[in-house]
Design a protein around this motif. Structure first.
Motif, PDB file in Angstrom:
ATOM      1  N   SER A 146      69.440  64.499  65.611  1.00 39.14           N
ATOM      2  CA  SER A 146      68.794  64.998  66.826  1.00 39.14           C
ATOM      3  C   SER A 146      69.820  65.353  67.908  1.00 39.14           C
ATOM      4  CB  SER A 146      67.824  63.952  67.376  1.00 39.14           C
ATOM      5  OG  SER A 146      68.549  62.837  67.860  1.00 39.14           O
ATOM      6  N   GLY A 147      71.096  65.125  67.625  1.00 34.46           N
ATOM      7  CA  GLY A 147      72.146  65.357  68.611  1.00 34.46           C
ATOM      8  C   GLY A 147      72.676  64.062  69.210  1.00 34.46           C
ATOM      9  N   ALA A 148      71.918  62.978  69.045  1.00 35.88           N
ATOM     10  CA  ALA A 148      72.342  61.647  69.499  1.00 35.88           C
ATOM     11  C   ALA A 148      71.991  60.658  68.390  1.00 35.88           C
ATOM     12  CB  ALA A 148      71.622  61.269  70.784  1.00 35.88           C
ATOM     13  N   PHE A 149      72.643  59.525  68.368  1.00 33.95           N
ATOM     14  CA  PHE A 149      72.313  58.518  67.360  1.00 33.95           C
ATOM     15  C   PHE A 149      70.961  57.903  67.689  1.00 33.95           C
ATOM     16  CE2 PHE A 149      76.907  58.710  66.662  1.00 33.95           C
ATOM     17  CZ  PHE A 149      76.902  58.916  65.300  1.00 33.95           C
ATOM     18  N   GLU A 150      70.056  57.968  66.725  1.00 31.15           N
ATOM     19  CA  GLU A 150      68.710  57.425  66.841  1.00 31.15           C
ATOM     20  C   GLU A 150      68.347  56.722  65.537  1.00 31.15           C
ATOM     21  OE1 GLU A 150      66.860  57.520  69.526  1.00 31.15           O
ATOM     22  OE2 GLU A 150      67.499  59.258  70.677  1.00 31.15           O
ATOM     23  N   ILE A 151      67.315  55.901  65.587  1.00 29.36           N
ATOM     24  CA  ILE A 151      66.801  55.226  64.392  1.00 29.36           C
ATOM     25  C   ILE A 151      65.655  56.061  63.832  1.00 29.36           C
ATOM     26  CG2 ILE A 151      65.777  53.124  63.452  1.00 29.36           C
ATOM     27  CD1 ILE A 151      68.645  52.770  64.589  1.00 29.36           C
ATOM     28  N   TRP A 152      65.727  56.313  62.531  1.00 30.05           N
ATOM     29  CA  TRP A 152      64.712  57.077  61.816  1.00 30.05           C
ATOM     30  C   TRP A 152      64.135  56.206  60.706  1.00 30.05           C
ATOM     31  CZ3 TRP A 152      63.533  62.208  63.066  1.00 30.05           C
ATOM     32  CH2 TRP A 152      64.386  62.809  63.983  1.00 30.05           C
ATOM     33  N   VAL A 153      62.924  56.505  60.290  1.00 29.25           N
ATOM     34  CA  VAL A 153      62.282  55.830  59.157  1.00 29.25           C
ATOM     35  C   VAL A 153      61.828  56.910  58.190  1.00 29.25           C
ATOM     36  CG1 VAL A 153      60.388  54.334  58.414  1.00 29.25           C
ATOM     37  CG2 VAL A 153      61.540  53.899  60.592  1.00 29.25           C
ATOM     38  N   ARG A 154      62.033  56.655  56.905  1.00 31.58           N
ATOM     39  CA  ARG A 154      61.713  57.640  55.876  1.00 31.58           C
ATOM     40  C   ARG A 154      61.206  56.910  54.638  1.00 31.58           C
ATOM     41  NH1 ARG A 154      64.368  62.841  54.337  1.00 31.58           N
ATOM     42  NH2 ARG A 154      65.126  62.851  56.459  1.00 31.58           N
ATOM     43  N   PRO A 155      60.242  57.480  53.909  1.00 30.33           N
ATOM     44  CA  PRO A 155      59.770  56.837  52.678  1.00 30.33           C
ATOM     45  C   PRO A 155      60.843  56.838  51.603  1.00 30.33           C
ATOM     46  CG  PRO A 155      58.574  58.903  53.075  1.00 30.33           C
ATOM     47  CD  PRO A 155      59.524  58.712  54.213  1.00 30.33           C
ATOM     48  N   PHE A 156      60.769  55.861  50.710  1.00 26.69           N
ATOM     49  CA  PHE A 156      61.732  55.746  49.614  1.00 26.69           C
ATOM     50  C   PHE A 156      60.999  55.419  48.318  1.00 26.69           C
ATOM     51  CE2 PHE A 156      64.295  53.206  46.749  1.00 26.69           C
ATOM     52  CZ  PHE A 156      65.433  53.973  46.633  1.00 26.69           C
ATOM     53  N   SER A 157      61.400  56.075  47.255  1.00 22.34           N
ATOM     54  CA  SER A 157      60.983  55.668  45.915  1.00 22.34           C
ATOM     55  C   SER A 157      62.103  56.035  44.965  1.00 22.34           C
ATOM     56  CB  SER A 157      59.662  56.335  45.499  1.00 22.34           C
ATOM     57  OG  SER A 157      59.865  57.700  45.256  1.00 22.34           O
ATOM     58  N   MET A 158      62.219  55.297  43.889  1.00 23.59           N
ATOM     59  CA  MET A 158      63.266  55.553  42.908  1.00 23.59           C
ATOM     60  C   MET A 158      62.637  55.441  41.533  1.00 23.59           C
ATOM     61  SD  MET A 158      67.020  53.966  43.002  1.00 23.59           S
ATOM     62  CE  MET A 158      68.318  54.458  41.898  1.00 23.59           C
ATOM     63  N   GLU A 159      62.467  56.559  40.873  1.00 26.53           N
ATOM     64  CA  GLU A 159      61.841  56.597  39.548  1.00 26.53           C
ATOM     65  C   GLU A 159      62.811  57.173  38.540  1.00 26.53           C
ATOM     66  OE1 GLU A 159      58.879  55.298  38.925  1.00 26.53           O
ATOM     67  OE2 GLU A 159      58.681  54.784  41.034  1.00 26.53           O
ATOM     68  N   LYS A 160      62.956  56.528  37.384  1.00 23.97           N
ATOM     69  CA  LYS A 160      63.769  57.017  36.277  1.00 23.97           C
ATOM     70  C   LYS A 160      65.171  57.424  36.720  1.00 23.97           C
ATOM     71  CE  LYS A 160      59.793  58.440  33.668  1.00 23.97           C
ATOM     72  NZ  LYS A 160      59.102  59.486  32.963  1.00 23.97           N
ATOM     73  N   GLY A 161      65.771  56.614  37.592  1.00 21.44           N
ATOM     74  CA  GLY A 161      67.149  56.851  38.003  1.00 21.44           C
ATOM     75  C   GLY A 161      67.329  57.918  39.056  1.00 21.44           C
ATOM     76  N   GLU A 162      66.244  58.558  39.482  1.00 20.37           N
ATOM     77  CA  GLU A 162      66.370  59.568  40.519  1.00 20.37           C
ATOM     78  C   GLU A 162      65.649  59.109  41.769  1.00 20.37           C
ATOM     79  OE1 GLU A 162      65.452  63.517  39.453  1.00 20.37           O
ATOM     80  OE2 GLU A 162      66.415  63.354  37.504  1.00 20.37           O
ATOM     81  N   GLN A 163      66.300  59.223  42.863  1.00 17.12           N
ATOM     82  CA  GLN A 163      65.734  58.849  44.146  1.00 17.12           C
ATOM     83  C   GLN A 163      64.904  59.994  44.660  1.00 17.12           C
ATOM     84  OE1 GLN A 163      65.470  59.689  47.808  1.00 17.12           O
ATOM     85  NE2 GLN A 163      67.000  60.950  46.942  1.00 17.12           N
ATOM     86  N   SER A 164      63.889  59.655  45.379  1.00 21.83           N
ATOM     87  CA  SER A 164      63.028  60.672  45.951  1.00 21.83           C
ATOM     88  C   SER A 164      62.850  60.408  47.436  1.00 21.83           C
ATOM     89  CB  SER A 164      61.688  60.629  45.225  1.00 21.83           C
ATOM     90  OG  SER A 164      60.647  60.999  46.045  1.00 21.83           O
ATOM     91  N   ALA A 165      63.508  61.220  48.250  1.00 24.01           N
ATOM     92  CA  ALA A 165      63.330  61.133  49.699  1.00 24.01           C
ATOM     93  C   ALA A 165      62.626  62.411  50.121  1.00 24.01           C
ATOM     94  CB  ALA A 165      64.668  61.005  50.415  1.00 24.01           C
ATOM     95  N   THR A 166      61.435  62.291  50.576  1.00 19.45           N
ATOM     96  CA  THR A 166      60.701  63.473  51.031  1.00 19.45           C
ATOM     97  C   THR A 166      61.278  63.931  52.359  1.00 19.45           C
ATOM     98  OG1 THR A 166      59.092  62.236  52.310  1.00 19.45           O
ATOM     99  CG2 THR A 166      58.614  62.548  49.963  1.00 19.45           C
TER     100      THR A 166
END
Length: 179
Positions: A146-166
């Motif tokens: 965002s131009g400054a350091f901020e805290i973000w939250v994002r979903p996480f899943s890891m299936e069959k060795g591949e990570q999925s970050a939407t």
């Protein structure tokens, strides 16, 4: 309850991991490296600790039994500095990696499978200090997107060795945040 702490030796410039009993009645040195050991992360069952050490030049990831039995083992070695940030209860280690092109990135490693690490967030921005939610479905992290350091939250899943970050993510801080 036990606490892992990094203690610095001002005379040598080295640091090592120590384990303290929360009652304050006992302590024990866990690592004895002529290097800088840092960022201890407990395994979900409390039997081991992953930490960063520059013992071989770059900060690599090592693992050691939390009771001090056995030798430390190299978990992940590369030419990039790495540091563990969180360990989910289902055995996924989240760690930061410093890259000359993308700055700081977050990677995921399934600990018991022998799979290779996969990037969770890798962009032109800095993504660091990632932490799993208690259920392992979310990751909170710091980014300067965002131009400054901020805290973000994002979903996480890891299936069959591949990570999925939407692409979904939510800003959790307002006016700055680093951890």
């Amino acid at each position: 309850m036990r606490i892992a702490v990094v203690l610095n030796d001002v005379q040598t410039g080295h640091s090592n991991i120590w384990i303290f009993d929360a009652s304050g009645k006992s302590s024990r040195q866990l690592t004895f490296n002529p290097a800088i050991d840092s960022s201890p992360e407990w395994s979900p069952d409390g039997t081991s600790i992953v930490f960063a050490s520059n013992l071989a030049g770059h900060a690599d990831l090592y693992q050691i039994a939390s009771d001090g039995s056995g030798e430390q083992q190299v978990l992940l070695k590369s030419d990039q500095d790495k540091y563990p940030t969180s360990w989910s209860k289902d055995g996924i280690l989240l760690y930061g990696s410093v890259d000359s092109k993308t700055h700081e990135d977050l990677w995921a490693l399934r600990m018991q499978s022998g799979e290779k690490p996969v990037p969770f967030l890798r962009s032109e921005f800095r993504e660091a200090n990632g932490v799993f939610s208690p259920d392992g479905r979310w990751i909170a992290y710091v980014s300067n997107e965002s131009g400054a350091f901020e805290i973000w939250v994002r979903p996480f899943s890891m299936e069959k060795g591949e990570q999925s970050a939407t692409g979904l993510r939510w800003l959790a801080s307002k006016g700055g945040g680093i951890s």
